[in-house]
Design a protein around this motif. Structure first.
Motif, PDB file in Angstrom:
ATOM      1  N   GLY A   3       0.797  -1.234   0.000  1.00  0.00           N
ATOM      2  CA  GLY A   3       0.000   0.000   0.000  1.00  0.00           C
ATOM      3  C   GLY A   3       0.817   1.266   0.000  1.00  0.00           C
ATOM      4  O   GLY A   3       0.280   2.359   0.005  1.00  0.00           O
ATOM      5  N   ALA A   4       2.134   1.123  -0.003  1.00  0.00           N
ATOM      6  CA  ALA A   4       2.991   2.296   0.164  1.00  0.00           C
ATOM      7  C   ALA A   4       3.121   3.127  -1.106  1.00  0.00           C
ATOM      8  O   ALA A   4       3.595   4.252  -1.055  1.00  0.00           O
ATOM      9  CB  ALA A   4       4.378   1.858   0.626  1.00  0.00           C
ATOM     10  N   GLY A   5       2.711   2.576  -2.253  1.00  0.00           N
ATOM     11  CA  GLY A   5       2.942   3.284  -3.505  1.00  0.00           C
ATOM     12  C   GLY A   5       4.382   3.089  -3.953  1.00  0.00           C
ATOM     13  O   GLY A   5       5.076   2.173  -3.495  1.00  0.00           O
ATOM     14  N   PRO A   6       4.886   3.950  -4.839  1.00  0.00           N
ATOM     15  CA  PRO A   6       6.244   3.777  -5.356  1.00  0.00           C
ATOM     16  C   PRO A   6       7.297   3.917  -4.262  1.00  0.00           C
ATOM     17  O   PRO A   6       7.123   4.689  -3.319  1.00  0.00           O
ATOM     18  CB  PRO A   6       6.372   4.900  -6.396  1.00  0.00           C
ATOM     19  N   THR A   7       8.362   3.150  -4.399  1.00  0.00           N
ATOM     20  CA  THR A   7       9.440   3.192  -3.414  1.00  0.00           C
ATOM     21  C   THR A   7      10.783   3.391  -4.110  1.00  0.00           C
ATOM     22  O   THR A   7      10.893   3.236  -5.325  1.00  0.00           O
ATOM     23  CB  THR A   7       9.507   1.884  -2.600  1.00  0.00           C
ATOM     24  N   ALA A   8      11.788   3.742  -3.323  1.00  0.00           N
ATOM     25  CA  ALA A   8      13.157   3.845  -3.822  1.00  0.00           C
ATOM     26  C   ALA A   8      14.054   3.070  -2.876  1.00  0.00           C
ATOM     27  O   ALA A   8      13.786   3.014  -1.662  1.00  0.00           O
ATOM     28  CB  ALA A   8      13.598   5.301  -3.891  1.00  0.00           C
ATOM     29  N   LYS A 205      21.250  12.884  -7.607  1.00  0.00           N
ATOM     30  CA  LYS A 205      21.026  11.663  -8.376  1.00  0.00           C
ATOM     31  C   LYS A 205      22.344  11.021  -8.781  1.00  0.00           C
ATOM     32  O   LYS A 205      22.500   9.797  -8.707  1.00  0.00           O
ATOM     33  CB  LYS A 205      20.165  11.968  -9.611  1.00  0.00           C
ATOM     34  N   ARG A 206      23.302  11.850  -9.184  1.00  0.00           N
ATOM     35  CA  ARG A 206      24.614  11.307  -9.587  1.00  0.00           C
ATOM     36  C   ARG A 206      25.328  10.632  -8.424  1.00  0.00           C
ATOM     37  O   ARG A 206      26.130   9.720  -8.624  1.00  0.00           O
ATOM     38  CB  ARG A 206      25.508  12.427 -10.134  1.00  0.00           C
ATOM     39  N   ASN A 207      25.034  11.088  -7.222  1.00  0.00           N
ATOM     40  CA  ASN A 207      25.728  10.560  -6.045  1.00  0.00           C
ATOM     41  C   ASN A 207      24.862   9.629  -5.195  1.00  0.00           C
ATOM     42  O   ASN A 207      25.203   9.335  -4.048  1.00  0.00           O
ATOM     43  CB  ASN A 207      26.240  11.737  -5.201  1.00  0.00           C
ATOM     44  N   ASP A 208      23.765   9.147  -5.799  1.00  0.00           N
ATOM     45  CA  ASP A 208      22.885   8.177  -5.139  1.00  0.00           C
ATOM     46  C   ASP A 208      22.353   8.703  -3.799  1.00  0.00           C
ATOM     47  O   ASP A 208      22.304   7.983  -2.800  1.00  0.00           O
ATOM     48  CB  ASP A 208      23.619   6.838  -4.937  1.00  0.00           C
ATOM     49  N   ILE A 209      21.981   9.982  -3.796  1.00  0.00           N
ATOM     50  CA  ILE A 209      21.328  10.590  -2.643  1.00  0.00           C
ATOM     51  C   ILE A 209      19.889  10.891  -3.059  1.00  0.00           C
ATOM     52  O   ILE A 209      19.666  11.651  -4.014  1.00  0.00           O
ATOM     53  CB  ILE A 209      22.027  11.903  -2.218  1.00  0.00           C
ATOM     54  N   LEU A 210      18.928  10.286  -2.399  1.00  0.00           N
ATOM     55  CA  LEU A 210      17.533  10.533  -2.756  1.00  0.00           C
ATOM     56  C   LEU A 210      17.118  11.923  -2.285  1.00  0.00           C
ATOM     57  O   LEU A 210      17.374  12.295  -1.137  1.00  0.00           O
ATOM     58  CB  LEU A 210      16.624   9.481  -2.108  1.00  0.00           C
ATOM     59  N   VAL A 211      16.482  12.669  -3.143  1.00  0.00           N
ATOM     60  CA  VAL A 211      15.955  13.986  -2.776  1.00  0.00           C
ATOM     61  C   VAL A 211      14.521  13.826  -2.283  1.00  0.00           C
ATOM     62  O   VAL A 211      13.705  13.150  -2.923  1.00  0.00           O
ATOM     63  CB  VAL A 211      15.983  14.950  -3.975  1.00  0.00           C
ATOM     64  N   GLY A 264      11.382  10.916  -9.822  1.00  0.00           N
ATOM     65  CA  GLY A 264      12.086  10.071  -8.864  1.00  0.00           C
ATOM     66  C   GLY A 264      12.440  10.787  -7.583  1.00  0.00           C
ATOM     67  O   GLY A 264      13.394  10.429  -6.892  1.00  0.00           O
ATOM     68  N   VAL A 265      11.661  11.820  -7.251  1.00  0.00           N
ATOM     69  CA  VAL A 265      11.873  12.588  -6.029  1.00  0.00           C
ATOM     70  C   VAL A 265      10.799  12.213  -5.021  1.00  0.00           C
ATOM     71  O   VAL A 265       9.614  12.102  -5.363  1.00  0.00           O
ATOM     72  CB  VAL A 265      11.818  14.109  -6.337  1.00  0.00           C
ATOM     73  N   SER A 266      11.198  12.011  -3.781  1.00  0.00           N
ATOM     74  CA  SER A 266      10.248  11.741  -2.708  1.00  0.00           C
ATOM     75  C   SER A 266       9.536  13.035  -2.333  1.00  0.00           C
ATOM     76  O   SER A 266      10.089  14.127  -2.480  1.00  0.00           O
ATOM     77  CB  SER A 266      11.002  11.182  -1.495  1.00  0.00           C
ATOM     78  N   VAL A 267       8.312  12.908  -1.824  1.00  0.00           N
ATOM     79  CA  VAL A 267       7.550  14.114  -1.482  1.00  0.00           C
ATOM     80  C   VAL A 267       6.675  13.839  -0.261  1.00  0.00           C
ATOM     81  O   VAL A 267       6.135  12.751  -0.098  1.00  0.00           O
ATOM     82  CB  VAL A 267       6.724  14.593  -2.704  1.00  0.00           C
TER      83      VAL A 267
END
Length: 319
Positions: A3-8, A205-211, A264-267
């Motif tokens: 139920g969480a929706g999209p994940t990263a 994104k280049r450094n694998d840090i999720l925004v 691909g950004v969390s909100v």
């Protein structure tokens, strides 16, 4: 996380739902009901912070939902933040334990340095945001790299499954990456079409840090301390946003949330209104076209709505 929706998948290897419930400015009773409503709606990511003063209520709501059998602890991703008065390395674990105690949890899924700018230990948050004296008198120029080393220790202990930062600029992230043992998994920043920050997003994104985007809807109810005093445009009333919403049969808020998810950004939209909490989650059934994403990106005005210019003289002021 059903139920969480999209994940990263974070650099820590942990999975994080991209859509979460924000709780800034939510009062005690409001936030208990908001978190419970959100969990029932399908949210599995709840964002809070020590300075919000509502960790206890967030924890209570989660506890009640676990007791109901709606979720297990491992189903919900809980983020909280190290406040700026605890940035001295010797106070980091103390702050963590305060937050865990308030939340009633053994660990948090994500712990963030709330801001790179430190303030003297023990300072009342009210004095930071509504100072009665010279704001510079309560600055503490502790190096956030030293703070980060203490954050890494929390990850070693398992008190935080992932660690990250908030309100850090590209240069500060670069310096942290050059001096860390565990890289920051997340950078939570103000982000919306009026403040697109493409260079920062690309760097992360280049450094694998999720925004993670806060104030994604344009911070319509933010405190006056963050206001420029000028008449500011209302993001959700922008003609381009309204036109795109009409095209998809969605609300302006839903389009603004989808704008981030499609990049691909969390909100983490904040709401205490049940209908809006549900509506903010009902964004899984459509995606914006490349043209519409480009159109929204062109609205960039570099308009920072939550900038706290009070702190502009601080050594580590990030804006």
């Amino acid at each position: 996380m059903a139920g969480a929706g999209p994940t990263a998948v974070l650099s820590s290897g942990k999975k994080m739902p991209l859509l979460g419930l924000g709780t800034w400015q939510s009062t005690s009773e409001q936030v208990i009901n908001a978190v419970k409503t959100a969990i029932d709606a399908g949210y599995r990511h709840i964002d809070t912070a020590w300075v919000y003063g509502n960790e206890k209520d967030v924890g209570q709501a989660i506890k009640e939902k676990i007791a109901e059998g709606k979720i297990k602890r491992e189903d919900v991703f809980v983020t909280t933040k190290l406040f700026v008065t605890f940035l001295q390395p010797e106070h980091v674990r103390e702050a963590m334990m305060q937050s865990l105690g308030s939340l009633g949890l053994d660990y948090v899924d994500l712990y963030l340095i709330h801001n790179p700018q430190g303030f003297k230990y023990g300072t009342n948050p009210r004095e930071i945001f509504m100072p009665t004296g010279n704001i510079e008198d309560i600055f503490d120029e502790v190096d956030y790299v030293e703070t980060w080393k203490a954050m890494e220790s929390l990850a070693d202990e398992g008190l935080a499954k992932s660690i990250g930062v908030s309100n850090f600029n590209t240069q500060q992230l670069e310096r942290l990456l050059q001096n860390c043992r565990i890289k920051p998994a997340v950078n939570q920043v103000e982000l919306h079409p009026y403040l697109a920050q493409p260079e920062l997003v690309d760097f992360c994104k280049r450094n694998d840090i999720l925004v993670t985007a806060f104030s994604a809807l344009g911070a319509p109810a933010r405190p006056k301390v963050f206001s420029s005093g000028d008449e500011e445009p209302v993001l959700m009333e922008d003609p381009s946003v309204v036109a795109i919403a009409k095209k998809y049969g969605k609300s302006a808020a839903q389009v603004l949330l989808r704008y981030h998810l499609d990049r691909g950004v969390s909100v983490i939209p904040k709401s205490v209104t049940p209908s809006r909490i549900q509506a903010n989650f009902d964004v899984m059934d459509f995606s914006l076209s490349k043209e519409d994403l480009t159109s929204l990106g062109q609205l960039d005005r570099k308009l920072r709505l939550v900038g706290a210019k009070l702190f502009v003289k601080h050594k580590y002021y990030p804006y």
